[in-house]
Design a protein around this motif. Structure first.
Motif, PDB file in Angstrom:
ATOM      1  N   TYR A 155     -48.144   4.789 -11.627  1.00  0.00           N
ATOM      2  CA  TYR A 155     -48.339   6.146 -12.146  1.00  0.00           C
ATOM      3  C   TYR A 155     -49.514   6.150 -13.126  1.00  0.00           C
ATOM      4  O   TYR A 155     -49.573   5.356 -14.037  1.00  0.00           O
ATOM      5  CB  TYR A 155     -47.048   6.579 -12.845  1.00  0.00           C
ATOM      6  CG  TYR A 155     -47.061   7.968 -13.427  1.00  0.00           C
ATOM      7  CD1 TYR A 155     -46.712   9.071 -12.660  1.00  0.00           C
ATOM      8  CD2 TYR A 155     -47.397   8.162 -14.758  1.00  0.00           C
ATOM      9  CE1 TYR A 155     -46.697  10.345 -13.200  1.00  0.00           C
ATOM     10  CE2 TYR A 155     -47.389   9.434 -15.306  1.00  0.00           C
ATOM     11  CZ  TYR A 155     -47.043  10.520 -14.524  1.00  0.00           C
ATOM     12  OH  TYR A 155     -47.035  11.779 -15.077  1.00  0.00           O
ATOM     13  N   TYR A 173     -49.682   8.336  -8.706  1.00  0.00           N
ATOM     14  CA  TYR A 173     -49.785   9.726  -9.150  1.00  0.00           C
ATOM     15  C   TYR A 173     -50.905   9.854 -10.182  1.00  0.00           C
ATOM     16  O   TYR A 173     -50.951   9.125 -11.154  1.00  0.00           O
ATOM     17  CB  TYR A 173     -48.440  10.122  -9.767  1.00  0.00           C
ATOM     18  CG  TYR A 173     -48.344  11.540 -10.265  1.00  0.00           C
ATOM     19  CD1 TYR A 173     -48.076  12.584  -9.396  1.00  0.00           C
ATOM     20  CD2 TYR A 173     -48.492  11.817 -11.611  1.00  0.00           C
ATOM     21  CE1 TYR A 173     -47.956  13.889  -9.848  1.00  0.00           C
ATOM     22  CE2 TYR A 173     -48.373  13.116 -12.082  1.00  0.00           C
ATOM     23  CZ  TYR A 173     -48.102  14.149 -11.200  1.00  0.00           C
ATOM     24  OH  TYR A 173     -47.994  15.432 -11.670  1.00  0.00           O
ATOM     25  N   TYR A 191     -51.273  11.628  -5.327  1.00  0.00           N
ATOM     26  CA  TYR A 191     -51.332  13.042  -5.673  1.00  0.00           C
ATOM     27  C   TYR A 191     -52.248  13.249  -6.873  1.00  0.00           C
ATOM     28  O   TYR A 191     -52.167  12.534  -7.861  1.00  0.00           O
ATOM     29  CB  TYR A 191     -49.926  13.536  -5.999  1.00  0.00           C
ATOM     30  CG  TYR A 191     -49.844  14.991  -6.388  1.00  0.00           C
ATOM     31  CD1 TYR A 191     -50.238  15.990  -5.512  1.00  0.00           C
ATOM     32  CD2 TYR A 191     -49.375  15.350  -7.638  1.00  0.00           C
ATOM     33  CE1 TYR A 191     -50.146  17.325  -5.862  1.00  0.00           C
ATOM     34  CE2 TYR A 191     -49.277  16.683  -8.004  1.00  0.00           C
ATOM     35  CZ  TYR A 191     -49.671  17.667  -7.117  1.00  0.00           C
ATOM     36  OH  TYR A 191     -49.586  18.990  -7.477  1.00  0.00           O
ATOM     37  N   ARG A 208     -52.509  16.025  -1.062  1.00  0.00           N
ATOM     38  CA  ARG A 208     -51.071  16.202  -0.911  1.00  0.00           C
ATOM     39  C   ARG A 208     -50.641  17.480  -1.627  1.00  0.00           C
ATOM     40  O   ARG A 208     -51.215  17.854  -2.643  1.00  0.00           O
ATOM     41  CB  ARG A 208     -50.298  15.015  -1.494  1.00  0.00           C
ATOM     42  CG  ARG A 208     -50.547  13.690  -0.785  1.00  0.00           C
ATOM     43  CD  ARG A 208     -49.778  12.563  -1.463  1.00  0.00           C
ATOM     44  NE  ARG A 208     -50.073  11.260  -0.885  1.00  0.00           N
ATOM     45  CZ  ARG A 208     -49.418  10.728   0.145  1.00  0.00           C
ATOM     46  NH1 ARG A 208     -48.415  11.388   0.686  1.00  0.00           N
ATOM     47  NH2 ARG A 208     -49.750   9.542   0.613  1.00  0.00           N
ATOM     48  N   THR A 210     -47.602  18.024  -3.037  1.00  0.00           N
ATOM     49  CA  THR A 210     -46.871  17.594  -4.225  1.00  0.00           C
ATOM     50  C   THR A 210     -46.981  16.081  -4.319  1.00  0.00           C
ATOM     51  O   THR A 210     -47.465  15.418  -3.397  1.00  0.00           O
ATOM     52  CB  THR A 210     -45.381  17.997  -4.162  1.00  0.00           C
ATOM     53  OG1 THR A 210     -44.771  17.369  -3.014  1.00  0.00           O
ATOM     54  CG2 THR A 210     -45.236  19.515  -4.043  1.00  0.00           C
ATOM     55  N   TRP A 211     -46.514  15.525  -5.436  1.00  0.00           N
ATOM     56  CA  TRP A 211     -46.670  14.086  -5.640  1.00  0.00           C
ATOM     57  C   TRP A 211     -45.973  13.257  -4.566  1.00  0.00           C
ATOM     58  O   TRP A 211     -46.410  12.167  -4.224  1.00  0.00           O
ATOM     59  CB  TRP A 211     -46.157  13.689  -7.024  1.00  0.00           C
ATOM     60  CG  TRP A 211     -44.671  13.747  -7.188  1.00  0.00           C
ATOM     61  CD1 TRP A 211     -43.915  14.806  -7.572  1.00  0.00           C
ATOM     62  CD2 TRP A 211     -43.752  12.662  -6.974  1.00  0.00           C
ATOM     63  NE1 TRP A 211     -42.588  14.477  -7.607  1.00  0.00           N
ATOM     64  CE2 TRP A 211     -42.450  13.162  -7.251  1.00  0.00           C
ATOM     65  CE3 TRP A 211     -43.887  11.331  -6.586  1.00  0.00           C
ATOM     66  CZ2 TRP A 211     -41.306  12.368  -7.132  1.00  0.00           C
ATOM     67  CZ3 TRP A 211     -42.744  10.555  -6.469  1.00  0.00           C
ATOM     68  CH2 TRP A 211     -41.488  11.069  -6.748  1.00  0.00           C
ATOM     69  N   ASP A 212     -44.852  13.774  -4.033  1.00  0.00           N
ATOM     70  CA  ASP A 212     -44.126  13.037  -2.986  1.00  0.00           C
ATOM     71  C   ASP A 212     -44.146  13.780  -1.658  1.00  0.00           C
ATOM     72  O   ASP A 212     -43.367  13.476  -0.752  1.00  0.00           O
ATOM     73  CB  ASP A 212     -42.690  12.764  -3.417  1.00  0.00           C
ATOM     74  CG  ASP A 212     -41.901  14.047  -3.685  1.00  0.00           C
ATOM     75  OD1 ASP A 212     -42.526  15.120  -3.746  1.00  0.00           O
ATOM     76  OD2 ASP A 212     -40.671  13.958  -3.841  1.00  0.00           O
TER      77      ASP A 212
END
Length: 246
Positions: A155, A173, A191, A208, A210-212
């Motif tokens: 992260y 992220y 992301y 992307r 969203t992050w996931d």
């Protein structure tokens, strides 16, 4: 009350405003009223907190960042400080902010060798074809050797490749990947990831939702061709490398 001025990083919107208050580089401001974190005062990320923590309040795209100095009455809460007095010293781009992150980790972390897995860990590779990997939270990886490879998957990780034909990859992220060596390559697959490079470097970015979330598009290009500028941050948008608004 701060015993001496404290260096910090502060985020702003594209007009250099924060919550409607207008700032200017080189100016000093004094808050009148209560100084309390999240309540009143000028807020910033103090020097003992990882610089990329500023992204929690101002995202890389569309924001501006400055090195500031805070003084007078202060109040701390978690990763931010509220202060009575704030001086805006100088504006920095995302590239310098990423370097601030690398320097911050280097000054505090124990070198784990070519692979760093601890939080805020630092991995460096300076030899020919060396590889540096940082997977911990807010880790930093830097490769300066010939054909070195730097990868940051944690992260808010920062990856920098400065050697000839080096490769920098940020998959975490809000990661930042920079390639400054001849024929280097910078890749951001996480992301809100950002990429930049020198003339002749290859850039690759993933968009992307969203992050996931799923991948929406990918974009690639060569610095110096098709309008892609050197030392400029880009992200993927609609299948194209789009310059990040500063």
């Amino acid at each position: 009350m701060a015993d001496k001025p404290i260096k910090a990083i502060k985020g702003f919107d594209h007009d250099l405003q924060c919550r409607g208050f207008q700032f200017a580089v080189g100016e000093t401001y004094k808050h009148e009223g209560t100084v309390e974190a999240c309540v009143g005062g000028f807020h910033a990320i103090p020097e003992d907190v990882h610089p990329l923590a500023v992204f929690s309040f101002y995202p890389p795209a569309g924001s501006r960042f400055c090195v500031v100095e805070v003084n007078g009455k202060t109040d701390r809460e978690s990763d931010k400080i509220a202060a009575e007095i704030l001086t805006v010293q100088r504006e920095i781009g995302l590239g310098e902010l990423a370097q601030e992150a690398v320097d911050w980790v280097m000054a505090r972390a124990s070198l784990e060798g070519p692979v760093a897995v601890k939080d805020n860990g630092l991995a460096t590779a300076s030899g020919d074809q060396g590889a540096a990997t940082a997977s911990g939270y807010q880790g930093a990886a830097t490769a300066s050797g010939y054909r070195g490879a730097a990868t940051a998957s944690g992260y808010q990780g920062a990856a920098t490749a400065s050697g000839y034909q080096g490769a920098a990859t940020a998959s975490g992220y809000r990661g930042a990947a920079t390639a400054s060596g001849d024929q280097g390559a910078a890749t951001a697959s996480g992301y809100l990831g950002q990429v930049q490079g020198k003339e002749g470097n290859a850039l690759f970015a993933v968009e992307r939702e969203t992050w996931d979330g799923p991948i929406l598009s990918v974009a690639c290009g060569i610095v110096g061709k098709d309008g892609i500028k050197a030392d400029t941050w880009y992200h993927a948008k609609g299948g194209k490398l789009v310059e990040v608004a500063q």
